[in-house]
Design a protein around this motif. Structure first.
Motif, PDB file in Angstrom:
ATOM      1  N   ARG A  29       0.832  -1.209   0.000  1.00 32.42           N
ATOM      2  CA  ARG A  29       0.000   0.000   0.000  1.00 32.42           C
ATOM      3  C   ARG A  29       0.866   1.259   0.000  1.00 32.42           C
ATOM      4  NH1 ARG A  29      -5.570   0.041   2.125  1.00 32.42           N
ATOM      5  NH2 ARG A  29      -6.359  -2.078   2.097  1.00 32.42           N
ATOM      6  N   THR A  33       0.756   4.097  -2.831  1.00 32.36           N
ATOM      7  CA  THR A  33       0.506   5.473  -2.419  1.00 32.36           C
ATOM      8  C   THR A  33       1.599   6.401  -2.919  1.00 32.36           C
ATOM      9  OG1 THR A  33      -0.726   4.765  -0.464  1.00 32.36           O
ATOM     10  CG2 THR A  33       0.190   6.993  -0.418  1.00 32.36           C
ATOM     11  N   GLY A  59      -7.642  -7.731  -1.008  1.00 34.82           N
ATOM     12  CA  GLY A  59      -8.219  -6.444  -0.616  1.00 34.82           C
ATOM     13  C   GLY A  59      -7.293  -5.295  -0.953  1.00 34.82           C
ATOM     14  N   ALA A  60      -5.990  -5.490  -0.775  1.00 39.61           N
ATOM     15  CA  ALA A  60      -5.022  -4.443  -1.090  1.00 39.61           C
ATOM     16  C   ALA A  60      -4.962  -4.184  -2.596  1.00 39.61           C
ATOM     17  CB  ALA A  60      -3.641  -4.824  -0.561  1.00 39.61           C
ATOM     18  N   TRP A  63      -8.066  -2.232  -3.401  1.00 37.05           N
ATOM     19  CA  TRP A  63      -7.845  -0.862  -2.912  1.00 37.05           C
ATOM     20  C   TRP A  63      -6.951  -0.087  -3.873  1.00 37.05           C
ATOM     21  CZ3 TRP A  63      -3.025   1.097  -1.850  1.00 37.05           C
ATOM     22  CH2 TRP A  63      -3.005   2.391  -1.339  1.00 37.05           C
ATOM     23  N   THR A  66      -8.883   0.813  -7.026  1.00 34.75           N
ATOM     24  CA  THR A  66      -9.841   1.876  -6.719  1.00 34.75           C
ATOM     25  C   THR A  66      -9.121   3.214  -6.564  1.00 34.75           C
ATOM     26  OG1 THR A  66     -11.273   0.281  -5.606  1.00 34.75           O
ATOM     27  CG2 THR A  66     -11.637   2.602  -5.091  1.00 34.75           C
ATOM     28  N   SER A  67      -7.981   3.196  -5.897  1.00 36.98           N
ATOM     29  CA  SER A  67      -7.209   4.419  -5.689  1.00 36.98           C
ATOM     30  C   SER A  67      -6.702   4.976  -7.015  1.00 36.98           C
ATOM     31  CB  SER A  67      -6.034   4.150  -4.755  1.00 36.98           C
ATOM     32  OG  SER A  67      -6.496   3.750  -3.482  1.00 36.98           O
TER      33      SER A  67
END
Length: 109
Positions: A29, A33, A59-60, A63, A66-67
């Protein structure tokens, strides 16, 4: 987990080595990021060196997709091994995380 980040043909490629699981998702993540903050919104996650993804890892990945999409980009998976491919199919996560071949084309899974 080891990660290597490179730019290739207008894509930001994040190559993972090892398992993407509860013990490594924070590092993953963080790398995503950092890439997004640097303006890299077209992400290609290279799973050639990844032999297992658990539910936290899935899930990561969702995520991260989606990010990237929220920033106007996209995320795709490449070099997905049989174990990870099976998990993606069984969980239906593969429907929201496109798997592409080495050239960036949909693999048809």
């Amino acid at each position: 987990m080891a990660m290597d980040f490179a730019e290739r043909n207008g894509l930001s490629v994040l190559a993972l080595q090892g398992r993407l699981n509860v013990n490594t998702v924070d590092e993953f993540r963080g790398a995503v990021t950092d890439a997004l903050r640097a303006g890299s919104t077209r992400l290609l996650i290279d799973l050639r060196g990844t032999d297992w993804v658990d539910s936290t890892g899935l899930g990561a990945l969702v995520w991260a997709a989606t990010s990237a999409r929220r920033e106007g980009g996209d995320l795709r998976l490449v070099n997905v091994g049989e174990n990870v491919r099976t998990v993606l199919k069984l969980t239906s996560v593969g429907k929201v995380l496109p798997v592409v071949d080495g050239e960036g084309h949909e693999s048809g899974d």
